[in-house]
Design a protein around this motif. Structure first.
Motif: not given
Length: 582
Positions: A31, A34-35, A38, A75, A78-79, A82, A141
């Motif tokens: 995460g 992933i952040s 973003h 991304l 990766m999502e 996860r 998160d």
């Protein structure tokens, strides 16, 4: 100072939580990447507004767009990874808890019909859904949010101040949600569970409710429980909906405030247009975990309630059964000073029972209602743990015996000849991977092979709710075949002929005689005395004590003379045949 009492966490639950925690931490690490990814969109907008548009450079735009598309594709990957991690962790949690929770639930059900036991598997499913769906990662998160807050300060300190104020508002609303919504929701869930359990029990006894005109009374009782649950749910939901509405409105106001702040700074030439758009996007990403925590409060409530119930269930379950299988080779039964006091009671149902049985012997147990006959039958098959003394089969404690190997040594036909949902073959074979020949052998021993052949699909006929419906006598005869499956060394029959017709009773007597010839020790609890006509000895129970035990002919003679104190039940022993019938 008094010590604080804490509920002990079961080692199985501890192990499951440890493995789940490791998986969630790995997902949280993903995460964080992933952040970071973003940031692609706000950085892209900064470059487009501040470099591409002023410079009118299409080549730069193409390169930036390709890089952004590549980054966003990564991304998405990766999502997906996860999400798969959460699914794997949730399924692993369900598998690890499934069998121990089921065993604890069965043990709890034997002690008391509690909602903790009946809804245990639903709680496991609730925890799996909580982990699989991802709400469990929201706090992690939120820990990454300072990254976006820091970048807001980098773009301009005023942006950072707006972000801090927004986060403070949502955190305050999250805390308020905890106090005004989660706790009432937990109480509402418990009340709803109790109401559903009562309704389920009522539906299973629909025939009695309809025949005795109890429908209105049962509906009224359900309505009272439902009204209480709805009142608690309403109180929690009203506050939760209000907080959620306020949170949505405030979040949109904060977005407007960020745009207004950016426009003001842009007018005064303190920031660029690109930074204004990027700040707005970063603020949305900054607030997303907190907003989701508020919106997903119900999942957290359900998960907390499920975990608390499972913790309570598993903490109270410490198995004192052996794990090493044992084998019964003869069928010798010894009962030594057996006493039993039910949980939650101080009145003993059995008091100082002692006797023994040799292989191939048939014992009939008779006595008035409430004498403890069925209690003794359940203790003989290790369902309950004796309060004192013990029961031994070939020298092994029947309660402590490892259950799978014990099941191969024992056959049991309870008063309520319940069959599980599945085929006739499954039920007779005890839901093991049994050979059809062995199932047929047990059916023939119980005299039901021909009866099963007349069913729609024979041994493959599915029985249970919503499937083929058997009569009470048919269920009892198939349950007898289940008890005889595998040639047990000890056979315990509790009111085995209560629902049988003359044909079924004759088949039962033949089955008992054949079991005797095979060296099986047979114990028969009976009210209808015809079934104990094959017994070698009779045991008369009264008020939890042995009043008389001896050869059937002698006991029958002693109780032949009518006397108030000699009455042992609805069917008088005086009517017992003095010779066994085939």
């Amino acid at each position: 100072m008094a010590a604080v009492k804490r509920t002990t966490v079961n080692p199985v639950l501890q192990s499951a939580l440890k493995r789940t925690r490791a998986g969630v931490l790995y997902a949280a690490l993903l995460g964080s990447f992933i952040s970071a990814l973003h940031l692609i969109l706000p950085l892209y907008m900064v470059q487009v507004y501040d470099r591409v548009v002023p410079g009118r450079s299409l080549d730069t735009l193409i390169v930036l767009t390709l890089l952004a598309v590549a980054g966003l594709s990564f991304l998405g990957l990766m999502e997906y990874i996860r999400a798969r991690v959460f699914m794997i962790v949730g399924e692993r949690l369900a598998r690890q808890l499934g069998a121990p929770v089921l065993q604890a639930a069965v043990a709890q059900s034997l002690r008391s019909q509690s909602t903790v036991a009946t809804d245990a598997m639903r709680d496991v499913h609730e925890l799996r859904q909580f982990v699989t769906g991802g709400p469990v990662a929201l706090p992690f998160d939120a820990l990454v949010s300072p990254l976006f807050l820091l970048l807001l300060f980098v773009l301009h300190p005023t942006y950072g101040v707006v972000g801090v104020i927004a986060v403070a508002i949502l955190i305050s609303l999250s805390v308020a949600m905890e106090y005004v919504a989660r706790r009432p929701q937990a109480s509402a869930n418990d009340a709803a569970v109790r109401s559903h359990v009562e309704v389920g029990a009522a539906i299973r006894n629909a025939e009695i409710i309809e025949a005795l005109g109890m429908r209105a009374a049962i509906a009224s009782r359900w309505r009272q429980g439902q009204d209480r649950a709805l009142m608690l749910v309403g109180a929690g939901n009203t506050a939760a909906k209000a907080i959620s509405a306020v949170a949505r409105s405030l979040r949109m106001m904060v977005q407007i405030a960020m745009l207004a702040t950016g426009a003001t700074l842009l007018i005064s030439h303190q920031v660029s247009a690109g930074s204004m758009m990027a700040a707005t996007i970063m603020l949305g990403r900054l607030l997303q975990p907190f907003d989701q925590l508020i919106q997903g409060w119900r999942q957290w409530c359900l998960a907390f309630g499920a975990f608390a119930r499972l913790k309570q269930l598993l903490a109270g379950h410490v198995s004192d059964r052996l794990e090493v299988p044992a084998v019964a080779t003869e069928g010798t039964v010894v009962i030594e000073r057996l006493s039993f006091i039910p949980p939650g009671s101080d009145q003993a149902l059995l008091k100082g029972i002692s006797f023994s049985l040799t292989p191939g012997e048939v014992l009939g147990i008779i006595g008035p209602s409430g004498a403890g006959k069925s209690t003794l039958a359940r203790l003989l098959v290790g369902v309950w743990k004796p309060s004192a003394g013990g029961i031994y089969l070939d020298g092994h404690d029947v309660y402590a015996w490892e259950r799978t190997s014990f099941g191969r040594a024992v056959g049991y036909l309870p008063q309520n000849a319940a069959l599980l949902e599945g085929t006739v073959r499954d039920n007779i074979g005890r839901f093991a991977d049994a050979e059809l020949a062995d199932v047929i052998t047990a059916a023939k021993a119980a005299g039901v092979h021909e009866m099963i052949g007349r069913l729609p699909r024979g041994y493959e006929t599915v029985i249970g709710e919503g499937a083929f419906v058997l009569s009470g006598g048919q269920r009892q005869r198939i349950a007898l075949a289940r008890a005889l499956f595998g040639g047990p060394r000890l056979l315990v029959l509790d009111e085995p002929n209560s629902s049988m017709d003359a044909e079924g009773e004759q088949a039962l007597l033949l089955a008992i005689e054949q079991a005797r010839r095979n060296g099986t020790t047979v114990v028969i609890v009976a009210q209808r005395t015809s079934v104990v006509a094959t017994a070698d000895r009779l045991l008369v129970l009264r008020e939890g004590r042995i009043e008389r035990i001896g050869p059937r002919r002698e006991v029958a003679k002693d109780y032949a003379a009518p006397a108030p104190r000699r009455s042992v039940g609805p069917a008088a022993v005086a009517r017992l045949p003095l010779t066994a019938t085939a």
